[in-house]
Motif scaffolding. Sequence first.
Motif, PDB file in Angstrom:
ATOM      1  N   GLU A 190       0.861  -1.189   0.000  1.00  0.00           N
ATOM      2  CA  GLU A 190       0.000   0.000   0.000  1.00  0.00           C
ATOM      3  C   GLU A 190       0.901   1.244   0.000  1.00  0.00           C
ATOM      4  N   GLU A 193      -1.669   5.583   1.022  1.00  0.00           N
ATOM      5  CA  GLU A 193      -2.750   5.148   1.902  1.00  0.00           C
ATOM      6  C   GLU A 193      -4.093   5.131   1.168  1.00  0.00           C
ATOM      7  N   PRO A 196      -4.114   0.164  -2.266  1.00  0.00           N
ATOM      8  CA  PRO A 196      -3.301  -1.055  -2.261  1.00  0.00           C
ATOM      9  C   PRO A 196      -3.048  -1.578  -3.683  1.00  0.00           C
ATOM     10  N   GLN A 235     -10.092  -5.745   5.090  1.00  0.00           N
ATOM     11  CA  GLN A 235      -9.738  -4.424   4.584  1.00  0.00           C
ATOM     12  C   GLN A 235     -10.599  -3.310   5.182  1.00  0.00           C
ATOM     13  N   GLN A 239     -11.494   0.369  -0.777  1.00  0.00           N
ATOM     14  CA  GLN A 239     -10.340   1.160  -1.180  1.00  0.00           C
ATOM     15  C   GLN A 239     -10.175   1.069  -2.696  1.00  0.00           C
ATOM     16  N   THR A 241      -8.215  -0.243  -5.240  1.00  0.00           N
ATOM     17  CA  THR A 241      -7.205  -1.300  -5.291  1.00  0.00           C
ATOM     18  C   THR A 241      -6.809  -1.583  -6.738  1.00  0.00           C
TER      19      THR A 241
END
Length: 453
Positions: A190, A193, A196, A235, A239, A241
Amino acid sequence: MIKKILGVFVLLLTGFFLYGLNEKKDAKQELQAVAPLVKEEEDLTIWMVTDIHYLAPDLFDDGEAFARMKATSAGKDLEHIPAIMEALVWEAAKEQPDLLIVSGDLTFNGEYQSMVELADFFRKIEENGTQVSVIPGNHDIHSGWARKFQGEEMEVVEQVTPEDFEGIFAEFGYDLAISKDPTSLSYVIEPKEGFPFLMIDTNIYSEMKSTKAPIAEGRINEETFTWLEEYFNMQGEPQETYLVGHHPLMNHSGREGGGLVLENSEEATEFFVEKGIQAGFAGHIHAQNISKTDHFKVPFYEIITGALSIFPNAIGEITLSNEELSYQRKTLDVEGWAEEVGNQAPELLAYSQTSHDFFKGDGEILALQMMFEEQWYEEIYEEDVMDFVGMMNVRYFSGEDYVEDESLLEELTNHAGYQIIQDNSETFLKRYTNQLLQDKNLDDLSIVIPHKQ
């Protein structure tokens, strides 16, 4: 009596090893705290390279064995890859990307010495301020083709095990991992922030050292899917990703077979799209290409950066902001490196031309071979057909085959070589050159992908 004691000792060691392995597989996953490379409000700059196919200089000379290998290496400029790596170290120090990702086929054929030397290059890159994150490709682990080329002979050399790979590159990605797959060389980083990157080992390799050719095909195993499912469950909030693997999920070439696409690509793509992933990166096919599929509720993009080992020695430059991901293919500046360090080799001082001519020449040889195989070779055809196939190979592999201008398409189809192939070939050359004419999907050199709202 001694044999019995040794036998018990071996059984005990085997038992301890299997116990440790099973304990690792059964261990509950915990996400590791690793500091991001940039602050939350900062953009992240990533360089993506793939298919370096590095061969340590001590493993070849200018003899007949290496010459034969070069002739069958699909346009990889093996002789100059050490210089290419020096240029990569130099340019990364100058441009200062935050992260260099290498998506597999680090070595020519999994030679241990080549791996160790590559780690030295990556160490220099990190010392100059850029972190490195690598995954293996199908040529890297348990390759029975690991060889040294000396004079007229090829000699078997030490090949790399999965344990070797993780050990040699422990500082180059695995040290950044917030989660590691206990059953493969996959892991998650990651670097910014909330953003990932899944670094997925898509390769199929034997459990023992091999005497056979590297397996071209790839797949994501069920244990890795289980690990990923657990990772996504941990998780928390969704996010943005991204996926990185060696084998593509999509068919970028239009050709079937040959291990060009992940074996379980449909299952994998559906899994990742369901997890909210809208973009992935891969290598393996050596050709620069960007494609999109609309087979799911939301589009999925896959970006293939061309092989560093062939023209135009591509780097995929990614800028990741809080609003979007932008990608641009750039070319490694080997000439700038050679000039600055005082390298007087003329082929390096004019490397863009050297690399172009070397790769075009490989396409020309392919054309000549296929004319003979298809049994329609005539000397009067040779020059035009070789020129056309060589030119089309350069266009396709460098990502220059996205054609919107119909006048350019007309110019290509009016080439004498194209007309000769259409009139005489009924098999490979006709199919291949028609396939290379036009990419109608997306511009292969750049794209901007906004983040999900």
